[in-house]
Write a protein that holds these residues in place. Structure first.
Motif, PDB file in Angstrom:
ATOM      1  N   TYR A   1       0.825  -1.212   0.000  1.00 45.12           N
ATOM      2  CA  TYR A   1       0.000   0.000   0.000  1.00 45.12           C
ATOM      3  C   TYR A   1       0.858   1.260   0.000  1.00 45.12           C
ATOM      4  CZ  TYR A   1      -4.525  -2.262   0.645  1.00 45.12           C
ATOM      5  OH  TYR A   1      -5.671  -2.979   0.451  1.00 45.12           O
TER       6      TYR A   1
ATOM      7  N   TRP B   1       1.950   1.301  -3.760  1.00 42.44           N
ATOM      8  CA  TRP B   1       0.789   1.362  -4.655  1.00 42.44           C
ATOM      9  C   TRP B   1      -0.459   1.562  -3.788  1.00 42.44           C
ATOM     10  CZ3 TRP B   1       4.500  -2.582  -5.028  1.00 42.44           C
ATOM     11  CH2 TRP B   1       5.350  -2.489  -6.138  1.00 42.44           C
ATOM     12  N   PRO B   2      -0.962   2.775  -3.669  1.00 39.40           N
ATOM     13  CA  PRO B   2      -2.082   3.080  -2.771  1.00 39.40           C
ATOM     14  C   PRO B   2      -3.342   2.260  -3.037  1.00 39.40           C
ATOM     15  CG  PRO B   2      -1.019   5.095  -3.490  1.00 39.40           C
ATOM     16  CD  PRO B   2      -0.430   3.992  -4.308  1.00 39.40           C
ATOM     17  N   THR B   3      -3.527   1.790  -4.279  1.00 38.34           N
ATOM     18  CA  THR B   3      -4.716   1.000  -4.589  1.00 38.34           C
ATOM     19  C   THR B   3      -4.323  -0.246  -5.364  1.00 38.34           C
ATOM     20  OG1 THR B   3      -5.158   2.044  -6.728  1.00 38.34           O
ATOM     21  CG2 THR B   3      -6.086   3.118  -4.767  1.00 38.34           C
ATOM     22  N   LYS B   4      -5.215  -1.227  -5.346  1.00 40.95           N
ATOM     23  CA  LYS B   4      -4.994  -2.455  -6.110  1.00 40.95           C
ATOM     24  C   LYS B   4      -4.869  -2.132  -7.593  1.00 40.95           C
ATOM     25  CE  LYS B   4      -8.341  -5.055  -7.491  1.00 40.95           C
ATOM     26  NZ  LYS B   4      -9.497  -5.984  -7.576  1.00 40.95           N
ATOM     27  N   SER B   5      -5.688  -1.221  -8.074  1.00 37.66           N
ATOM     28  CA  SER B   5      -5.669  -0.873  -9.495  1.00 37.66           C
ATOM     29  C   SER B   5      -4.307  -0.344  -9.913  1.00 37.66           C
ATOM     30  CB  SER B   5      -6.747   0.167  -9.803  1.00 37.66           C
ATOM     31  OG  SER B   5      -8.037  -0.385  -9.644  1.00 37.66           O
ATOM     32  N   GLU B   6      -3.704   0.489  -9.080  1.00 36.98           N
ATOM     33  CA  GLU B   6      -2.394   1.047  -9.421  1.00 36.98           C
ATOM     34  C   GLU B   6      -1.328  -0.037  -9.473  1.00 36.98           C
ATOM     35  OE1 GLU B   6      -1.443   5.169  -7.820  1.00 36.98           O
ATOM     36  OE2 GLU B   6      -3.076   4.588  -6.485  1.00 36.98           O
TER      37      GLU B   6
END
Length: 249
Positions: free
Chosen positions: A107, A110-115
């Motif tokens: 996290y 990459w703050p989000t799974k999509s990123e």
């Protein structure tokens, strides 16, 4: 995924194309991500959340920095999960468990799974499209090598590509990545030999380069999505019965 490459970084024709050989600008991005990972010991350690206290910047028995190996392993894990479950079925928990990584560190990068998935896609296609076979003096031979490389890529990564196309319906960034890394890059690869053929006088200057290049990959992709055979016979049929007739004088 199988990785094959030639010394100059282009795919080995007739073999499964590589998923990471590196174009200059993207290589810089990949190296930056690898450096970021190496600064946090909790990524891809022997167990989730347990730091790796090795002081050497390179993995044992390898000339590659540990950070690059960790990043490559994380990318592989993400894409394998996407291929098996689809984008919607992949979670950060699953990625962290499979990659033996800390969720906190994932996290952080990459703050989000999509990123995270988008970054894995960018890295996976980095250098994956066919390179230039060079001027062989024969348009058919040059196109054959490129199409065989594309067919090998589709055979090897059929499930992943289907999952990415499906996910792209809900994520415009993923769809844009797929559009660039498949259609645009393959179109460029196919047009270079045709431009040389025009210069040699092998085909006429009125040849519609866009039409030829727009037809080739979708035919192979369609067969891949229907889980149909994409072998040398199919490539030859596409080449001789369709493409070469479109470019003939």
């Amino acid at each position: 995924m199988t990785i094959n490459s030639r010394e100059n970084g282009s795919p080995a024709y007739g073999q499964e194309p590589p998923y990471r050989t590196g174009k200059p600008m993207r290589k810089q991005k990949s190296q930056k991500a690898a450096q970021d990972i190496d600064q946090d010991d909790t990524v891809l350690t022997s167990a989730p959340g347990k730091p790796n206290h090795e002081s050497s910047p390179k993995a044992a028995g390898s000339s590659r920095p540990r950070s690059e190996i960790r990043l490559e392993n994380l990318r592989r894990v993400v894409l394998e999960l996407v291929a098996a479950r689809g984008i919607e079925g992949v979670t950060i928990d699953a990625i962290a468990t499979a990659a033996q990584a800390s969720k906190q560190t994932l996290y952080k990068r990459w703050p989000t799974k999509s990123e995270l998935i988008r970054d894995a896609i960018r890295m996976s296609f980095d250098g994956a499209h066919p390179g230039d076979p060079g001027d062989l003096g024969s348009l058919r031979e040059e196109l054959r090598l490129i199409l065989e490389s594309a067919a090998a890529m589709l055979r090897t990564n059929r499930r992943l590509i289907i999952a990415l196309i499906d996910g792209g319906q809900r994520d415009p960034i993923i769809m844009a990545l797929m559009r660039q890394e498949t259609r645009e890059n393959y179109r460029e690869s196919l047009q270079r030999p045709m431009k040389r053929a025009i210069a040699r006088g092998e085909i006429g200057p009125e040849t519609d380069l866009n039409l030829v290049s727009e037809i080739a990959l979708p035919v192979l992709l369609h067969r891949a999505m229907l889980d149909e055979i994409i072998d040398d016979r199919v490539v030859r049929m596409l080449l001789d019965d369709v493409l070469m007739k479109l470019v003939s004088k």
